[in-house]
Design a protein around this motif. Structure first.
Motif, PDB file in Angstrom:
ATOM      1  N   THR A 214      24.664  66.332  26.143  1.00 30.54           N
ATOM      2  CA  THR A 214      25.841  66.258  25.273  1.00 30.54           C
ATOM      3  C   THR A 214      26.976  67.088  25.842  1.00 30.54           C
ATOM      4  OG1 THR A 214      24.436  65.966  23.335  1.00 30.54           O
ATOM      5  CG2 THR A 214      26.696  66.715  22.936  1.00 30.54           C
ATOM      6  N   ALA A 215      26.642  68.264  26.390  1.00 31.13           N
ATOM      7  CA  ALA A 215      27.673  69.171  26.894  1.00 31.13           C
ATOM      8  C   ALA A 215      27.240  69.811  28.200  1.00 31.13           C
ATOM      9  CB  ALA A 215      27.988  70.249  25.853  1.00 31.13           C
ATOM     10  N   LEU A 216      28.227  70.189  29.000  1.00 29.27           N
ATOM     11  CA  LEU A 216      28.003  70.950  30.230  1.00 29.27           C
ATOM     12  C   LEU A 216      28.852  72.216  30.192  1.00 29.27           C
ATOM     13  CD1 LEU A 216      28.044  68.296  33.118  1.00 29.27           C
ATOM     14  CD2 LEU A 216      26.120  69.735  32.429  1.00 29.27           C
ATOM     15  N   ALA A 217      28.279  73.317  30.679  1.00 33.24           N
ATOM     16  CA  ALA A 217      29.065  74.544  30.822  1.00 33.24           C
ATOM     17  C   ALA A 217      30.044  74.357  31.975  1.00 33.24           C
ATOM     18  CB  ALA A 217      28.142  75.723  31.084  1.00 33.24           C
ATOM     19  N   TYR A 218      31.273  74.834  31.789  1.00 34.35           N
ATOM     20  CA  TYR A 218      32.318  74.670  32.809  1.00 34.35           C
ATOM     21  C   TYR A 218      33.075  75.985  32.972  1.00 34.35           C
ATOM     22  CZ  TYR A 218      36.506  73.084  35.238  1.00 34.35           C
ATOM     23  OH  TYR A 218      37.525  72.948  36.144  1.00 34.35           O
ATOM     24  N   VAL A 407      20.816  75.326  17.563  1.00 30.81           N
ATOM     25  CA  VAL A 407      21.438  74.530  18.619  1.00 30.81           C
ATOM     26  C   VAL A 407      21.219  75.213  19.967  1.00 30.81           C
ATOM     27  CG1 VAL A 407      23.626  73.615  19.505  1.00 30.81           C
ATOM     28  CG2 VAL A 407      23.173  73.635  17.031  1.00 30.81           C
ATOM     29  N   VAL A 408      20.838  74.426  20.975  1.00 31.58           N
ATOM     30  CA  VAL A 408      20.698  74.947  22.344  1.00 31.58           C
ATOM     31  C   VAL A 408      22.087  74.984  22.969  1.00 31.58           C
ATOM     32  CG1 VAL A 408      19.694  74.587  24.621  1.00 31.58           C
ATOM     33  CG2 VAL A 408      18.354  74.060  22.565  1.00 31.58           C
ATOM     34  N   THR A 409      22.660  76.180  23.040  1.00 30.06           N
ATOM     35  CA  THR A 409      24.016  76.345  23.565  1.00 30.06           C
ATOM     36  C   THR A 409      24.046  76.574  25.074  1.00 30.06           C
ATOM     37  OG1 THR A 409      23.837  78.657  22.844  1.00 30.06           O
ATOM     38  CG2 THR A 409      25.060  77.153  21.427  1.00 30.06           C
ATOM     39  N   ILE A 445      21.979  68.880  23.964  1.00 26.86           N
ATOM     40  CA  ILE A 445      21.934  70.244  24.473  1.00 26.86           C
ATOM     41  C   ILE A 445      23.145  70.498  25.357  1.00 26.86           C
ATOM     42  CG2 ILE A 445      19.422  70.638  24.487  1.00 26.86           C
ATOM     43  CD1 ILE A 445      19.494  69.579  27.379  1.00 26.86           C
ATOM     44  N   THR A 446      23.343  71.771  25.704  1.00 24.43           N
ATOM     45  CA  THR A 446      24.342  72.140  26.710  1.00 24.43           C
ATOM     46  C   THR A 446      23.598  72.607  27.956  1.00 24.43           C
ATOM     47  OG1 THR A 446      25.964  72.821  25.043  1.00 24.43           O
ATOM     48  CG2 THR A 446      26.257  73.688  27.278  1.00 24.43           C
ATOM     49  N   ILE A 447      23.905  71.988  29.088  1.00 32.85           N
ATOM     50  CA  ILE A 447      23.267  72.347  30.354  1.00 32.85           C
ATOM     51  C   ILE A 447      24.196  73.254  31.156  1.00 32.85           C
ATOM     52  CG2 ILE A 447      22.523  71.464  32.610  1.00 32.85           C
ATOM     53  CD1 ILE A 447      20.423  70.964  30.578  1.00 32.85           C
ATOM     54  N   LEU A 448      23.650  74.283  31.692  1.00 37.74           N
ATOM     55  CA  LEU A 448      24.321  75.146  32.663  1.00 37.74           C
ATOM     56  C   LEU A 448      23.949  74.620  34.053  1.00 37.74           C
ATOM     57  CD1 LEU A 448      25.834  77.961  33.073  1.00 37.74           C
ATOM     58  CD2 LEU A 448      23.552  78.903  33.425  1.00 37.74           C
ATOM     59  N   SER A 449      24.908  74.139  34.816  1.00 35.03           N
ATOM     60  CA  SER A 449      26.325  74.011  34.557  1.00 35.03           C
ATOM     61  C   SER A 449      26.831  72.781  35.297  1.00 35.03           C
ATOM     62  CB  SER A 449      27.075  75.260  35.040  1.00 35.03           C
ATOM     63  OG  SER A 449      26.824  75.445  36.434  1.00 35.03           O
ATOM     64  N   PHE A 450      28.134  72.519  35.206  1.00 37.37           N
ATOM     65  CA  PHE A 450      28.715  71.353  35.871  1.00 37.37           C
ATOM     66  C   PHE A 450      28.562  71.462  37.386  1.00 37.37           C
ATOM     67  CE2 PHE A 450      32.799  69.300  37.447  1.00 37.37           C
ATOM     68  CZ  PHE A 450      32.274  68.013  37.440  1.00 37.37           C
ATOM     69  N   THR A 451      29.011  72.558  37.963  1.00 41.83           N
ATOM     70  CA  THR A 451      28.877  72.782  39.409  1.00 41.83           C
ATOM     71  C   THR A 451      28.233  74.149  39.645  1.00 41.83           C
ATOM     72  OG1 THR A 451      31.098  73.735  39.523  1.00 41.83           O
ATOM     73  CG2 THR A 451      30.893  71.383  39.987  1.00 41.83           C
TER      74      THR A 451
END
Length: 474
Positions: A214-218, A407-409, A445-451
């Motif tokens: 759902t989300a990526l850390a940026y 929530v998995v942040t 979830i939010t995954i660490l990270s985009f790059t």
């Protein structure tokens, strides 16, 4: 009794045979492994082969207990010469040999200090990288700087077989590599390496993760720590959007992010989990960021923000107490609401923080519980079980906090760093772990990270820069 004439004849005969037949020679091949200390992930390992030529000693009985002893030195051999040495660069990886030198299985070197289940921002020690193809059992009491393998001691008539054995011993140090043949009189050789680790990386780069989080850390930082321009940020977020991601997480208001990230996200239809960073000086360190955020919201609107996270792992890092954070959450929430923000707020911590201090979720004004579970920090977890680990942590905190609203942040898996129990950072394992997490948590979830975040300190376990998954998203 031997006559003088016969004795002289025997001496001449033995000398002739000695020069003609090298079977009177013995030599001992000794292989030593040397490693050099270094501050990066690559360590050179050398094999040194020493040949010692030993001349036979012959004893003749002349008469009764009168004997004559002589050492026969073959022609062209200097018995006082130093042993010849061949140095071969055999493997450019830090390895630890087995405690039993007859064992042919290599063992990866591990750090002397095992990572705990919590993360702290510390300077990075030397990091040891190991190939995914090596055996992952640890060698007991093995010291890579002082291991010596004695291959064999043999007569010259066994040269052919034993030279093969000696070469096999060298090959043991080169898993999945091709090396040139080395002569016992040569002082150097060339090595062409085609490692399984390189093949694994290539395979990983060609792989893809099915589905997207759902989300990526940026983070709007270049590798050198400078801030990205508005055009660079827009390009990144466009790529992210095209890969199917709908939300991003930003940890603070630093690096001009309110002027670059928020406008680009708004234009692309992305929403933001906006962070307010708490540093080592305590909870009040977020005040300047809060005022910037309020100014942005009042001038540009609040619709781009999915929710706001007050502090990230601040308690786990020792930056503040639980009571201070609870009080600060209340204060920040009130200020945001007064400025027109009507969305949700939370804080993010590893699950263990809520286990140790359940009042953070039961007595604070957060609207839901934000957790950062990472399978890497649990020695009993692995890439293959990362999804069930994260799901289990969600269920644990649901019970601890008495709410299903957990929530998995932040979660993910590193592609490089030191091994921790069954967790072996590699590109291949990163793909396995992230896919497993997405499957178990149904991508919410939010995954660490985009790059990969090369601007960061690698951290005490050498992993902090290596969470990027952009290249694996289809």
């Amino acid at each position: 009794m031997v006559s003088q004439l016969n004795f002289i004849s025997i001496i001449l005969l033995i000398g002739t045979i000695t020069n003609a037949l090298p079977i009177f020679h013995r030599k001992q091949i000794v292989t030593r492994i040397h490693t050099a200390s270094t501050t990066n992930t690559i360590t050179d390992v050398y094999s040194t082969t020493t040949e010692v030529i030993v001349a036979p000693t012959v004893e003749f009985i002349i008469s009764g207990d009168v004997t004559l002893t002589t050492t026969i030195v073959p022609e062209g051999v200097n018995p006082t010469a130093e042993p010849t040495t061949t140095i071969t660069k055999v493997l450019k990886k830090m390895v630890t040999l087995p405690a039993d030198p007859t064992t042919s299985t290599l063992q990866p070197t591990t750090a002397t200090t095992q990572p705990s289940t919590t993360r702290q921002a510390q300077d990075s020690p030397n990091v040891v990288a190991t190939s995914a193809t090596l055996n992952h059992n640890h060698a007991a009491n093995a010291d890579p700087s002082s291991i010596m393998l004695t291959v064999s001691s043999f007569n010259a008539q066994q040269d052919a077989n034993n030279q093969q054995n000696a070469q096999a011993a060298t090959t043991t140090l080169q898993p999945q590599t091709t090396t040139s043949t080395t002569s016992s009189t040569s002082t150097s050789s060339t090595t062409s390496t085609s490692t399984t680790a390189q093949q694994t990386t290539t395979a990983a780069n060609n792989a893809a993760i099915k589905g997207v989080p759902t989300a990526l850390a940026y983070s709007p930082y270049n590798d050198d720590g400078s801030c990205k321009s508005a055009d660079q940020v827009s390009s990144d977020l466009t790529t992210l959007k095209n890969k199917g991601v709908s939300k991003i997480r930003i940890y603070g208001t630093d690096c001009n992010s309110l002027e670059t990230v928020q406008p680009a996200a708004k234009q692309l239809g992305l929403t933001i989990n906006q962070g307010l960073w708490i540093d080592a000086t305590g909870v009040d360190s977020l005040d300047s960021g809060l005022q910037l955020l309020i100014s942005y919201g009042q001038s540009s609107g609040w619709e781009v923000f999915d929710f706001i996270t007050i502090g990230n792992e601040a308690i786990n890092s020792g930056y503040c107490s639980v009571s201070d954070l609870i009080a600060k959450i209340s204060s920040v929430k009130a200020q945001l609401q007064a400025a027109g923000y009507s969305g949700q707020v939370t804080t993010s911590e590893p699950p263990v923080t809520f286990e140790n201090s359940p009042e953070l979720c039961t007595s604070s004004e957060i609207d839901f519980v934000g957790i950062n579970p990472h399978a890497y920090f649990d020695t009993s977890a692995s890439a293959q079980s990362a999804g069930s680990f994260v799901k289990g942590q969600v269920e644990l905190i649901q019970q601890t906090c008495g709410t299903s609203n957990v929530v998995v942040t932040e979660t993910g898996y590193p592609s490089a760093g030191i091994q921790n129990g069954s967790n072996i950072p590699s590109p291949e394992n990163q793909i396995i772990a992230v896919q497993n997490i997405l499957d178990e948590l149904e991508q919410d979830i939010t995954i660490l990270s985009f790059t990969n975040d090369y601007w960061k300190n690698p951290g005490p376990y050498g992993i902090e820069q290596s969470f990027g998954i952009e290249q694996y998203l289809s």
